[in-house]
Design a protein around this motif. Structure first.
Motif, short mmCIF file in Angstrom:
data_model
loop_
_atom_site.label_atom_id
_atom_site.label_comp_id
_atom_site.label_asym_id
_atom_site.label_seq_id
_atom_site.Cartn_x
_atom_site.Cartn_y
_atom_site.Cartn_z
N GLY A 1 49.10 31.81 -7.25
CA GLY A 1 50.45 31.95 -7.80
C GLY A 1 50.50 31.74 -9.31
O GLY A 1 49.72 30.97 -9.86
N HIS A 2 51.43 32.49 -9.94
CA HIS A 2 51.72 32.34 -11.37
C HIS A 2 50.52 32.77 -12.23
O HIS A 2 49.70 33.55 -11.79
CB HIS A 2 52.18 30.90 -11.67
CG HIS A 2 53.25 30.45 -10.71
ND1 HIS A 2 54.56 30.85 -10.85
CD2 HIS A 2 53.19 29.72 -9.57
CE1 HIS A 2 55.27 30.34 -9.84
NE2 HIS A 2 54.46 29.66 -9.05
N GLY A 3 50.44 32.26 -13.47
CA GLY A 3 49.36 32.65 -14.39
C GLY A 3 49.92 33.05 -15.74
O GLY A 3 51.02 33.60 -15.84
N LEU B 1 49.72 22.07 -14.92
CA LEU B 1 50.53 23.19 -14.44
C LEU B 1 50.07 23.74 -13.08
O LEU B 1 48.87 23.79 -12.79
CB LEU B 1 50.49 24.32 -15.48
CG LEU B 1 51.07 23.92 -16.85
CD1 LEU B 1 50.78 25.01 -17.88
CD2 LEU B 1 52.57 23.65 -16.75
N GLU B 2 51.05 24.19 -12.31
CA GLU B 2 50.79 24.77 -10.99
C GLU B 2 49.77 25.91 -11.08
O GLU B 2 48.89 26.04 -10.23
CB GLU B 2 52.11 25.29 -10.39
CG GLU B 2 51.95 25.94 -9.02
CD GLU B 2 53.22 26.60 -8.52
OE1 GLU B 2 54.26 26.50 -9.21
OE2 GLU B 2 53.17 27.23 -7.45
N LYS B 3 49.88 26.76 -12.12
CA LYS B 3 49.00 27.93 -12.23
C LYS B 3 47.53 27.54 -12.26
O LYS B 3 46.67 28.28 -11.79
CB LYS B 3 49.36 28.75 -13.47
CG LYS B 3 49.13 28.02 -14.79
CD LYS B 3 49.39 28.94 -15.98
CE LYS B 3 49.05 28.22 -17.30
NZ LYS B 3 49.20 29.10 -18.46
N LEU C 1 49.09 31.65 -2.83
CA LEU C 1 48.89 30.20 -2.89
C LEU C 1 49.79 29.59 -3.97
O LEU C 1 49.77 30.03 -5.13
CB LEU C 1 47.43 29.88 -3.21
CG LEU C 1 46.38 30.52 -2.29
CD1 LEU C 1 44.98 30.15 -2.77
CD2 LEU C 1 46.59 30.10 -0.84
N HIS C 2 50.55 28.58 -3.59
CA HIS C 2 51.48 27.92 -4.52
C HIS C 2 51.53 26.43 -4.23
O HIS C 2 51.09 25.96 -3.18
CB HIS C 2 52.90 28.49 -4.34
CG HIS C 2 53.06 29.88 -4.86
ND1 HIS C 2 53.70 30.16 -6.03
CD2 HIS C 2 52.61 31.05 -4.36
CE1 HIS C 2 53.67 31.47 -6.24
NE2 HIS C 2 53.01 32.04 -5.24
N PHE C 3 52.11 25.70 -5.21
CA PHE C 3 52.51 24.32 -4.99
C PHE C 3 53.99 24.20 -5.32
O PHE C 3 54.53 24.99 -6.08
CB PHE C 3 51.65 23.36 -5.82
CG PHE C 3 50.21 23.34 -5.38
CD1 PHE C 3 49.82 22.62 -4.26
CD2 PHE C 3 49.25 24.08 -6.07
CE1 PHE C 3 48.50 22.63 -3.84
CE2 PHE C 3 47.92 24.09 -5.65
CZ PHE C 3 47.54 23.37 -4.53
N ASN C 4 54.63 23.20 -4.74
CA ASN C 4 56.07 23.13 -4.70
C ASN C 4 56.63 22.14 -5.72
O ASN C 4 55.88 21.32 -6.28
CB ASN C 4 56.51 22.69 -3.30
CG ASN C 4 57.66 23.49 -2.77
OD1 ASN C 4 58.46 23.98 -3.54
ND2 ASN C 4 57.75 23.61 -1.44
ZN LIG Z 1 54.68 28.70 -7.28
#
Ligand SMILES: [Zn+2]
Length: 371
Positions: A172-174, A188-190, A241-244
């Protein structure tokens, strides 16, 4: 809300196998369906107001559905549906404070509560589109829940991946899209989603999958391009795939697995977006497989990661899922806004566990439903 753990594994022995509906009418009289066509008033379930704005999502084309008709509301007695599908009748587990029922097959056990969209499948939370109703002293379910939630889990054969073992993993993201950040130190989540994907890829390759990542570096990738990427590579499966985050709330915790909301149902999560029940995306062609994939991954991740179960959920606003042409899920592997979970997510060992849980689930060509 349901706490059936001790009961369902006893209940499983009460139930017979599951087959396709019989060609001949059952000998036992069945309870009637409860619908607008049999003279009983259908409960009115409000649709969200329509608006013209659906930010961040591609335009939706409705070639056959331009006027957004209301879904057909047909409620069916669960006992009737069970008889038609040759599985054991629902079993009343508890009458207080609200009636709770179990229904099972050789695939597993579903526990349902009157008035609650939360249900339990083999010990994990799933979410229905409509609250089960108590009518004529028995449990009735909405036809779409029977078709889109119960049938794929209770009646369908094991998930088969066939010979096209091509999988797209989507960190996820980037780039400029950083995602959320850790409450501990702002990381960061990315960064964490990319590391999770990099750990997962070689494990899947060992299991015979050809793996493609939507990004292998810290670059921006549009959500629509992630779906196109999966099409271009003829993906058989897509996992994002992500984190919350629930910031500033630091208490919210747990694991969520998302798949696209079936047409005609309301979503579990809207997050401020419009949620039009009549929307029909390309990925709705995989409603059954999406759910089957989601429950397996969710169960394995819960076992491995030890996080709180926040359920297999439905959403429409996740643009990476809507336009997929293969079974697709999105995993939120814990909360970066929760100090305890942020510490876990920042640990390489935990991210390795998350990767191993997914890889183990996809190890074989056929994944049993009760895996
Ligand atoms: Zn996310």
């Amino acid at each position: 809300m349901l706490k059936p753990a001790g009961i369902i594994f006893i209940a499983v022995f009460l139930f017979a196998g599951c087959t396709t509906p019989p060609r001949h009418a059952p000998t036992e009289p069945l309870p009637p369906n409860w619908s607008a066509t049999n003279g009983v008033q259908t409960p009115q379930i409000p649709q969200p107001p329509r608006a013209n704005v659906k930010t961040n999502l591609p335009p939706i084309v409705h070639p056959t559905n331009a006027i957004h008709p209301a879904p057909v509301i047909t409620w069916t007695a669960l006992s009737r549906w069970a008889a038609e599908h040759k599985i054991g009748a629902p079993h009343l587990l508890s009458g207080q404070p609200v009636a709770t029922y179990a229904i099972g097959s050789t695939n597993g056990v579903m526990v349902l509560e009157i008035g609650s969209r939360e249900a339990i499948w083999n010990g994990i939370e799933i979410n229905l589109g409509f609250e089960p109703q108590f009518i004529d002293n028995q449990i009735f379910l909405h036809g779409l829940d029977l078709q889109r939630n119960l049938e794929p889990l209770l009646c369908d054969p094991p998930l088969m991946f066939g010979t096209n073992r091509v999988i797209v993993i989507d960190p996820g993201h980037g780039g400029s899209n950083t995602g959320t950040h850790s409450v501990l130190d702002g990381r960061l989540e990315k960064e964490f989603t990319l590391d999770w994907a990099r750990r997962l890829a070689p494990l899947l390759e060992t299991n015979g999958w050809q793996v493609f990542l939507t990004r292998t570096d810290d670059v921006y990738v549009a959500n629509s391009d992630r779906a196109v990427f999966a099409d271009t590579h003829h993906a058989a499966l897509f996992i994002s795939l992500h984190f919350n985050s629930a910031a500033p709330d630091q208490k919210q915790a747990g694991l969520e697995t998302y798949c696209l909301t079936p047409t005609g149902m309301s979503s579990t999560l809207i997050r401020g977006y419009n949620d039009f029940w009549s929307d029909n995306f390309s990925n709705n062609g995989y409603d059954a497989e999406n759910l089957q994939l989601a429950v397996r991954l969710h169960a394995a991740l819960l076992r491995t990661a030890g996080l709180e179960d926040r359920g297999v959920r439905r959403a429409r606003f996740m643009a990476v899922l809507d336009d997929q042409h293969c079974p697709a899920v999105l995993i939120e592997g814990g909360y970066l806004s929760n100090p305890h979970e942020a510490k876990l997510i920042e640990s390489p060992e935990f991210r390795q566990k998350l990767a191993e849980a997914i890889a183990t689930t996809l190890q074989w060509n056929v994944v049993p439903l009760n895996h």
